[in-house]
Design an enzyme around this catalytic site. Structure first.
Site, PDB file in Angstrom:
ATOM      1  CB  CYS A 379      -4.324  -3.313   6.798  1.00 24.26           C
ATOM      2  SG  CYS A 379      -4.450  -2.234   8.245  1.00 24.26           S
ATOM      3  CG  HIS A 514      -8.685  -2.179   5.130  1.00 23.12           C
ATOM      4  ND1 HIS A 514      -8.614  -3.526   5.392  1.00 23.12           N
ATOM      5  CD2 HIS A 514      -8.150  -1.555   6.202  1.00 23.12           C
ATOM      6  CE1 HIS A 514      -8.068  -3.719   6.583  1.00 23.12           C
ATOM      7  NE2 HIS A 514      -7.774  -2.545   7.090  1.00 23.12           N
ATOM      8  CD  GLU A 516     -10.365  -4.861   2.469  1.00 27.45           C
ATOM      9  OE1 GLU A 516     -10.236  -5.094   3.693  1.00 27.45           O
ATOM     10  OE2 GLU A 516      -9.422  -4.507   1.753  1.00 27.45           O
TER      11      GLU A 516
END
Length: 539
Positions: A379, A514, A516
């Site tokens: 990001c 993102h 994750e």
């Protein structure tokens, strides 16, 4: 009809209700049950989207673009399943919906009260979250006795007697303190907590006892008797080497036996072999890799919960311990990147909002680029990679993001006026728009470039799907200049720049999304897995 398992907490907060709920859900899922998860938060904020990470920890983003509590991330990581916005609601959402309905005349002039209207809205939302599932595991935030939690307690009490509910089971997570001077454990706080639940009208059927030491048999028997549960319904929850070992610990104690008996589930035997093997690789890995984690919310590591867990997932699949070297980006500004990052095998620059620490992150990116250290920018970590490249390679000294300098003459990162939102509709974003309403949120497609690190990481997939949480975008006006100088766009989403890589660098990837948020223990995110693998190979 759906059956419900309610997880409450007593004595104090942060005992691990979320991990308990996720562990029970995981075991039931691996036993072949269709399991849903729900987290209820008693705070009055509509969602955690505008709350500081230092106040509340990470904001987790669901596939459909909801900003939710970080426990939803635990649910997804444990159950290897995507949950939607219905899996988390707050006091703020409940009151907002009731007030809006009242203003629209939906209650036909009734006096609006906590009972039945607020409680009725809570029950409705719980049932909606349970639709289509055999079992819904519901975690109630806060601690028994909190004023703000009382309407939720009343709601789950009423559900015991609801004809539309196939069965209920109440799990209470509580603390067993050890008094060092006396040399003994104390059950009294748990007894009082259970008494408070009973006063509300809820009798827990299982006690999850958080303790630093194993519970002696005599103590467990005493606890069971005083809390009116069967002895096999007192489950130890000791500090674990990894949170992913908690389901295995619960399984060894036959936690599903009393649950299955009460809810009439029949024989439940979870297949946890693969899970167990991964946990062993987390606890006793063969290799080790050091990742320099550059961020600015380091006072509360929970701010980066999904990302640190994603690194653990990657390490488990590579049979290596991922050792995180926490580096405050503001400290880099004072001491320089090499002094803090020279011992790292890979460098990760995480996302964030605001100007603080930005120059330190840019220095970290320059160090990774020049020193040929494997780099992953997420990001803001991608956006600043463009800024760093523009300043130090293209020679655009004033290059910046308009987030940090509205008047920059080289806006590498800008705020586009219109963009397609998660549902495909057009949205307008301006500097004056409310921050919570102008983020690009949720899952978007990303078309990958042939021959790129990105496509290679995702096993040759031409289109991938990842989640977003950001306001600003890479400015395509500079794309040609960047590509001519060796920074290549390797991922795009509806015309927006999603990923960049640097030609000639061993492994350098910046991603606007993102990754994750989609990483789970059993299926790690491909880009994070590839980054950790590149860092291992660079040693």
């Amino acid at each position: 009809m759906t059956k419900y398992i309610f997880v409450t907490g007593g004595v104090l907060s942060s005992l691990g209700k979320g991990i308990t709920a996720a562990s029970v859900g995981t075991l039931l899922k691996h036993a072949g049950k269709n399991v849903g998860m729900l987290k209820i938060d008693p705070y009055i904020n509509v969602d955690p989207g505008t709350m500081s990470p230092l106040e509340h920890g990470e904001v987790f983003v669901t596939k459909d673009g909801a900003e939710t509590d970080l426990d939803i991330g635990n649910y997804e990581r444990f159950l290897d399943k995507s949950f939607l916005k219905a899996s988390n609601f707050t006091t703020g959402q409940v009151y907002l919906s009731v007030i809006e309905r009242e203003r629209a005349g939906g209650y036909l002039g009734q006096t609006i009260q906590v009972v039945p209207h607020i409680v009725g809205e809570i029950v409705k939302r719980i049932k909606e979250a349970g639709e289509g599932h055999d079992i819904l595991v519901v975690e109630l935030g806060g601690t028994v006795g909190d004023i703000e939690g009382l309407p939720f307690m009343e709601a789950i009490r009423q559900m015991k007697h609801d004809d539309e509910v196939a069965g209920t089971f109440f799990v209470h997570v509580t603390l067993i303190p050890y008094i060092k001077a006396a040399g003994e454990m104390k059950s009294k706080p748990t007894q009082h907590s259970v008494q408070e639940l009973r006063r509300i009208g809820i009798t827990p059927q299982m006690i999850i006892a958080r303790s630093e030491n194993p519970l002696p048999k005599t103590f467990k028997k005493k606890l069971a008797m005083s809390c009116d549960v069967t002895p096999d319904s007192v489950i130890e929850a000791l500090d674990a080497a990894s949170i992913y070992d908690v389901p295995m610990s619960f399984l060894r104690q036959n936690i599903l036996k009393p649950i299955a008996k009460e809810l009439e589930l029949g024989e439940v035997i979870p297949d946890m072999e693969e899970w167990d093997n991964l946990v062993k690789k987390i606890v006793q890995p063969k290799g080790k890799v050091v990742i320099g984690f550059v961020g600015k919310y380091l006072a509360l590591k929970e701010s980066y919960k999904s990302l640190t867990e994603a690194l653990i997932h990657a390490g488990a699949h590579l049979d290596s311990r991922v050792e995180i070297c926490w580096v405050d980006s503001e400290e880099i500004e004072e001491r320089g990147a090499e002094a803090l990052l020279s011992d790292c095998d890979g460098i990760l620059v995480a996302g964030g909002f605001g100007n603080r620490g930005v120059e330190g992150k840019i220095q970290a990116i320059e160090y990774a680029r020049v020193s040929k250290v494997p780099y992953l920018g997420i990001c803001l970590g991608m956006q600043l990679a463009l800024v760093e490249y523009a300043r130090n390679v293209l020679g655009l000294e004033n290059a910046n993001s308009v987030e940090f300098d509205e008047n920059t003459t080289s806006p590498m990162i800008y705020l586009i006026d219109n963009f397609l939102d998660q549902s495909g509709g057009m949205q307008l974003r301006t500097h004056q728009s409310p921050m919570g309403g102008t983020l690009r949120l949720g899952e978007y497609p990303c078309d990958t470039k042939e021959g790129s690190l990105l496509r290679q990481a995702y096993d040759g997939q031409k289109t991938i799907y990842e989640r977003h949480r950001h306001r600003y975008e890479a400015n395509p006006a500079y794309r040609q200049q960047l590509e001519d100088a060796g920074m290549i766009v390797t991922g795009e989403s509806n015309g927006l720049i999603e990923t960049v890589e640097i030609q000639g660098h061993p492994w350098f990837l910046g991603v606007q999304f993102h990754p994750e948020f989609t990483s789970r223990l059993q299926t790690p995110n491909p880009s994070i897995l590839a980054f950790v693998n590149a860092s291992l190979n660079a040693q």
